[in-house]
Design an enzyme around this catalytic site. Structure first.
Site, PDB file in Angstrom:
ATOM      1  N   CYS A 136       0.890  -1.160   0.000  1.00  0.00           N
ATOM      2  CA  CYS A 136       0.000   0.000   0.000  1.00  0.00           C
ATOM      3  C   CYS A 136       0.931   1.212   0.000  1.00  0.00           C
ATOM      4  O   CYS A 136       1.484   1.563   1.045  1.00  0.00           O
ATOM      5  CB  CYS A 136      -0.929   0.013   1.209  1.00  0.00           C
ATOM      6  SG  CYS A 136      -1.958   1.498   1.254  1.00  0.00           S
TER       7      CYS A 136
ATOM      8  N   CYS B 265      -0.549   4.288   2.201  1.00  0.00           N
ATOM      9  CA  CYS B 265      -0.708   4.205   3.659  1.00  0.00           C
ATOM     10  C   CYS B 265      -0.349   2.801   4.124  1.00  0.00           C
ATOM     11  O   CYS B 265       0.833   2.446   4.137  1.00  0.00           O
ATOM     12  CB  CYS B 265      -2.096   4.638   4.097  1.00  0.00           C
ATOM     13  SG  CYS B 265      -3.435   4.003   3.079  1.00  0.00           S
ATOM     14  N   SER B 266      -1.330   2.010   4.501  1.00  0.00           N
ATOM     15  CA  SER B 266      -1.015   0.715   5.097  1.00  0.00           C
ATOM     16  C   SER B 266      -2.169  -0.254   4.902  1.00  0.00           C
ATOM     17  O   SER B 266      -2.349  -1.159   5.706  1.00  0.00           O
ATOM     18  CB  SER B 266      -0.753   0.905   6.592  1.00  0.00           C
ATOM     19  OG  SER B 266      -1.857   1.586   7.168  1.00  0.00           O
ATOM     20  N   CYS B 267      -2.967  -0.055   3.841  1.00  0.00           N
ATOM     21  CA  CYS B 267      -4.152  -0.898   3.628  1.00  0.00           C
ATOM     22  C   CYS B 267      -3.738  -2.360   3.479  1.00  0.00           C
ATOM     23  O   CYS B 267      -2.776  -2.672   2.773  1.00  0.00           O
ATOM     24  CB  CYS B 267      -4.920  -0.418   2.409  1.00  0.00           C
ATOM     25  SG  CYS B 267      -5.552   1.255   2.642  1.00  0.00           S
TER      26      CYS B 267
END
Lengths: 211, 114
Positions: A116, A119-121
């Protein structure tokens, strides 16, 4: 903290593990404040919050491993996992909530890996919380530009003919890699196969090793 | 497109393709407060509440500023963004939050906050 016996009732008002208070930063306190206020306003109940913690603690790579081992041993399930991942993992009690799960299949010609960049999906209900490196600047920056170099850092070297596909997740689109079933596993039960599958292989930074 | 020719300036959160160092593969077990922030934020975006969306939270994190983005812990960013959104949306007021934070600090025997 005082240890005066008069503080006894006060101690019972705590809602978290003793001794944690020393490490609580401002945002940990803000979380408590927001949670308490929203519970008082009836936005959610204390019980719903507790259930949320339970679901969080129960999620982990073992759930993804179950889907992988099932797909390896049940062609119809594999088809449904690849065509509608969110629906297919419901069978294991996994609720993707408002996100869509896309399962991408590794083959002898194609290796998939997820990232991702923004972000951090991550498919958290299926694989649990992402590892720190998945959220890190270095992984997010480099995986889309030099995936083979990043894979090599994880000890994964792919034959030259294999195409690497990098999938960049979004807030609503989450990916999981369906790794290849390793050689020499024809006689293993589904439970034994599950035990071979690990988190990093479902992110795609490694492959499932032969037993 | 070559660097420098991009039509929209790259946001500091938009890391894809930038040069960077080796991946630090250390594992980190979440602390209890980090789990609580995760679960609270999950409830705020769930299909029953829909008080905010995951995109709104990401946008709010990106709106905290580059220094915050690069220096705050991951779940501090989440909580700061969720706090901003519950205030912006009028779900809670600044006074309510400040009052409760003080009360919790007193309850836990902690010093007054920043």
């Amino acid at each position: 903290m005082s240890t005066n016996v008069d503080d006894h009732d006060h101690d019972h008002a705590r809602t978290f593990v003793p001794d944690e208070e020393d490490s609580l930063g401002q945002y940990a306190i803000v979380e408590m404040a927001v949670r308490e206020l929203l519970i008082e306003k009836g936005v959610f109940s204390a019980d719903e919050f507790r259930q949320g913690l339970e679901v969080f603690d129960k999620a982990g790579p073992h759930l993804g491993a179950r889907a992988v081992a099932r797909a390896w041993t049940d062609p119809a399930y594999k088809e449904s996992l690849l065509s509608d991942g969110s629906a297919a993992v419901k069978e294991f009690g996994v609720d993707m909530n408002l996100t869509e799960l896309y399962v991408v299949e590794n083959t002898p010609r194609v290796h998939n890996v997820i990232v991702c960049t923004l972000c951090s999906c991550y498919p958290k209900p299926l694989l649990g919380a992402p590892p720190d490196w998945y959220k890190s600047r270095n992984y997010r920056s480099r995986m889309v530009r030099e995936p083979r170099a990043v894979l090599a850092e994880f000890g994964t070297t792919l034959p030259d003919g294999v195409e690497v596909r990098v999938h960049d997740s979004t807030a609503t689109m989450r990916y999981m890699v369906l790794p290849m079933r390793p050689e020499g596993t024809a006689d293993l039960t589904r439970e034994q196969l599950e035990a071979l599958v690990n988190r990093d292989a479902m992110i795609g930074v490694t492959v499932v090793p032969a037993p | 497109m070559a660097d420098g020719e991009e039509k929209t300036p790259r946001g500091y959160h938009d890391l894809g393709g930038l040069p960077a160092g080796p991946v630090d593969r250390s594992e980190h077990v979440l602390e209890p407060w980090e789990k609580r922030v995760d679960v609270l934020c999950g409830i705020l975006v769930d299909r029953k509440r829909r008080l905010m969306t995951i995109d709104e939270r990401r946008d709010a994190i990106e709106g905290l500023g580059e220094d915050a983005y690069n220096s705050m812990k991951y779940y501090e960013l989440w909580m700061a963004a969720a706090l901003k959104l519950v205030l912006d949306k009028g779900i809670l007021t600044r006074d309510e939050i400040d009052g409760r934070v003080d009360e919790i600090r007193a309850r836990l025997g902690l010093e007054a906050g920043p």
